[in-house]
Design a protein around this motif. Structure first.
Motif, short mmCIF file in Angstrom:
data_model
loop_
_atom_site.label_atom_id
_atom_site.label_comp_id
_atom_site.label_asym_id
_atom_site.label_seq_id
_atom_site.Cartn_x
_atom_site.Cartn_y
_atom_site.Cartn_z
N THR A 181 56.25 17.08 -24.10
CA THR A 181 55.65 16.44 -22.93
C THR A 181 54.69 17.39 -22.22
OG1 THR A 181 57.58 15.01 -22.61
CG2 THR A 181 56.16 15.36 -20.71
N LEU A 182 55.10 18.64 -22.08
CA LEU A 182 54.24 19.63 -21.44
C LEU A 182 52.98 19.89 -22.26
CD1 LEU A 182 56.96 22.19 -20.27
CD2 LEU A 182 55.70 20.55 -18.86
N VAL A 183 53.16 19.94 -23.60
CA VAL A 183 52.00 20.13 -24.47
C VAL A 183 51.02 18.97 -24.30
CG1 VAL A 183 51.24 20.19 -26.89
CG2 VAL A 183 53.21 21.54 -26.17
N GLY A 184 51.55 17.75 -24.27
CA GLY A 184 50.70 16.58 -24.10
C GLY A 184 49.98 16.57 -22.77
N LEU A 185 50.68 16.98 -21.72
CA LEU A 185 50.05 17.02 -20.39
C LEU A 185 48.95 18.07 -20.33
CD1 LEU A 185 53.18 16.61 -18.08
CD2 LEU A 185 51.38 14.93 -18.50
N ILE A 186 49.19 19.21 -20.98
CA ILE A 186 48.16 20.26 -21.00
C ILE A 186 46.91 19.76 -21.73
CG2 ILE A 186 47.61 22.53 -21.96
CD1 ILE A 186 50.58 23.27 -21.42
N LEU A 187 47.14 19.08 -22.88
CA LEU A 187 46.00 18.54 -23.62
C LEU A 187 45.26 17.49 -22.80
CD1 LEU A 187 47.60 18.12 -27.18
CD2 LEU A 187 45.90 19.81 -26.48
N MET A 188 46.02 16.69 -22.08
CA MET A 188 45.42 15.61 -21.29
C MET A 188 44.62 16.18 -20.12
SD MET A 188 47.41 12.46 -19.41
CE MET A 188 48.16 13.55 -18.21
N LEU A 189 45.20 17.14 -19.41
CA LEU A 189 44.51 17.69 -18.24
C LEU A 189 43.34 18.58 -18.63
CD1 LEU A 189 47.64 18.60 -16.08
CD2 LEU A 189 46.09 16.67 -15.77
N GLY A 190 43.39 19.15 -19.85
CA GLY A 190 42.30 20.00 -20.29
C GLY A 190 41.09 19.23 -20.80
N ASN A 191 41.27 17.91 -20.99
CA ASN A 191 40.16 17.09 -21.50
C ASN A 191 40.02 15.82 -20.66
OD1 ASN A 191 39.43 18.41 -24.32
ND2 ASN A 191 41.67 18.39 -24.18
N MET A 192 39.95 15.97 -19.38
CA MET A 192 39.86 14.82 -18.49
C MET A 192 38.58 14.02 -18.70
SD MET A 192 42.60 14.66 -16.64
CE MET A 192 42.17 13.68 -15.21
N THR A 221 51.27 11.89 -26.83
CA THR A 221 52.12 13.01 -27.23
C THR A 221 53.10 13.37 -26.14
OG1 THR A 221 50.31 13.89 -28.59
CG2 THR A 221 52.10 15.40 -28.05
N ALA A 222 52.65 13.31 -24.90
CA ALA A 222 53.51 13.66 -23.77
C ALA A 222 54.71 12.73 -23.66
CB ALA A 222 52.69 13.61 -22.47
N LEU A 223 54.50 11.44 -23.88
CA LEU A 223 55.58 10.48 -23.71
C LEU A 223 56.46 10.33 -24.96
CD1 LEU A 223 53.67 7.69 -21.76
CD2 LEU A 223 55.19 9.43 -20.84
N ILE A 224 55.84 10.32 -26.12
CA ILE A 224 56.59 10.04 -27.35
C ILE A 224 57.55 11.17 -27.71
CG2 ILE A 224 56.35 9.65 -29.84
CD1 ILE A 224 53.85 8.04 -29.27
N THR A 225 57.17 12.42 -27.43
CA THR A 225 58.08 13.52 -27.73
C THR A 225 59.39 13.39 -26.95
OG1 THR A 225 56.85 14.83 -26.11
CG2 THR A 225 56.38 15.25 -28.43
N THR A 226 59.30 12.96 -25.71
CA THR A 226 60.53 12.74 -24.92
C THR A 226 61.37 11.63 -25.54
OG1 THR A 226 59.36 13.39 -22.90
CG2 THR A 226 61.40 12.17 -22.63
N LEU A 227 60.71 10.58 -26.02
CA LEU A 227 61.41 9.49 -26.68
C LEU A 227 62.11 9.98 -27.94
CD1 LEU A 227 62.04 6.45 -27.07
CD2 LEU A 227 59.87 6.27 -28.30
N TYR A 228 61.41 10.74 -28.77
CA TYR A 228 61.99 11.25 -30.01
C TYR A 228 63.21 12.13 -29.73
CZ TYR A 228 57.90 9.71 -32.74
OH TYR A 228 56.93 8.97 -33.36
N GLY A 229 63.08 12.98 -28.73
CA GLY A 229 64.19 13.87 -28.39
C GLY A 229 65.42 13.10 -27.93
N SER A 230 65.22 12.07 -27.13
CA SER A 230 66.34 11.25 -26.64
C SER A 230 66.99 10.47 -27.77
CB SER A 230 65.85 10.29 -25.55
OG SER A 230 65.37 11.01 -24.44
N LEU A 231 66.16 9.91 -28.66
CA LEU A 231 66.71 9.15 -29.79
C LEU A 231 67.53 10.05 -30.71
CD1 LEU A 231 63.70 6.83 -30.74
CD2 LEU A 231 65.78 6.20 -29.53
N LEU A 232 66.98 11.22 -31.03
CA LEU A 232 67.69 12.14 -31.92
C LEU A 232 69.03 12.57 -31.33
CD1 LEU A 232 67.66 13.83 -34.52
CD2 LEU A 232 66.40 15.60 -33.28
#
Length: 285
Positions: free
Chosen positions: A168-179, A191-202
């Motif tokens: 999520t942090l990686v996704g936010l950094i990518l998002m904020l760096g390319n506004m 990327t920010a949202l789906i990684t959290t989903l994957y972690g919770s599912l696993l």
């Protein structure tokens, strides 16, 4: 085979997929919605990161046990406390009638290693305190070994959401760096949202249920071996088989204890008939 484990996993996965693909307005499944939930970088961060730190945290032997653990969950060995008690009472009766040495002929009929080895110590006239010490040590080692096995999956369940947050942090950094770049903004948000989903599912569909089911299997095995421990020591002390049976049944959890009706249906039926006669007499009076 444990059908409940298989059905539970299928149901959990199916309902998650249903939530991802069901269009409430159209009232139908929209399968192409699944594309929005597939993101290779997110999988690499969550799955790859979790596996990597697990390799750092545990020896290779822990990974080799995964197949064995899945077999225990899906196709477990059935530990039956009532059957263990019945076998112990039978052995106690044999020892009471013919002596402890007569149990030597029965050892070949006992497949369960813990009971076999314990009775072998009794037949060899080992002191009862030493027999108890050996048996309790084996139980302690069993408890510790199974706790380590469960800890493997519990640790994975804690690492997976953590790597989801990293993603999520990686996704936010990518998002904020390319506004200024709309495409990069959308990709970073995914990327920010789906990684959290994957972690919770696993963690919640795989790791924690496996640890929980292993705990249930451990409790079943540990209970039977506790009954064997108390039963073998009682046999060595020459206690009455009927007393041993009552003693072991008291060690069972309330949900597994037999009622008086189960233990002696004829006696219980007689009690019911007496109550019925008394009631009829009162009505006649």
């Amino acid at each position: 085979m444990d059908i409940m484990s298989i059905l539970g996993f299928i149901l959990a996965v199916a309902l998650v997929l249903f939530g991802m693909t069901f269009d409430q307005e159209a009232m139908k499944l929209v399968l192409h919605n699944l594309r929005a939930f597939i993101d290779i970088p997110s999988m690499a961060i969550t799955l790859g990161g979790t596996i990597g730190v697990m390799m750092l945290s545990f020896p290779s032997g822990a990974f080799k046990k995964i197949g064995k653990h899945l077999k225990i969950i899906i196709k477990p060995y059935k530990f039956d406390p009532e059957q263990s008690i019945e076998q112990i009472v039978e052995l106690a009766t044999e020892a009471r009638m013919k002596g402890l040495l007569s149990l030597e002929d029965k050892l070949n009929e006992i497949d369960e290693p813990f009971m076999h080895n314990s009775l072998l110590l009794v037949v060899d006239s080992v002191d009862s305190e030493k027999v108890r010490q050996v048996m309790e040590t084996e139980l302690d080692q069993l408890d510790e070994r199974h706790a380590l096995d469960r800890g493997f999956y519990e640790k994975a369940a804690s690492f997976a959401p953590a790597f989801g947050m990293i993603g999520t942090l990686v996704g936010l950094i990518l998002m904020l760096g390319n506004m200024q770049d709309v495409n990069a903004l959308a990709k970073g948000m995914a990327t920010a949202l789906i990684t959290t989903l994957y972690g919770s599912l696993l963690a919640n569909i795989v790791c924690l249920p496996v640890a929980s089911k292993l705990k249930a299997r451990h409790d079943e095995e540990f209970l039977c071996k506790q009954l064997v421990l108390e039963g073998v020591l009682a046999i060595q002390d020459g206690e009455n088989p009927k007393f041993i049976e009552e003693k072991l049944y008291k060690l069972l959890p309330a949900s597994r204890k037999k009622t008086d009706e189960d233990k002696n249906p004829v006696k219980e039926e007689g009690k019911q008939k007496k109550k019925s006669r008394r009631k009829n007499r009162k009505n006649e009076e």
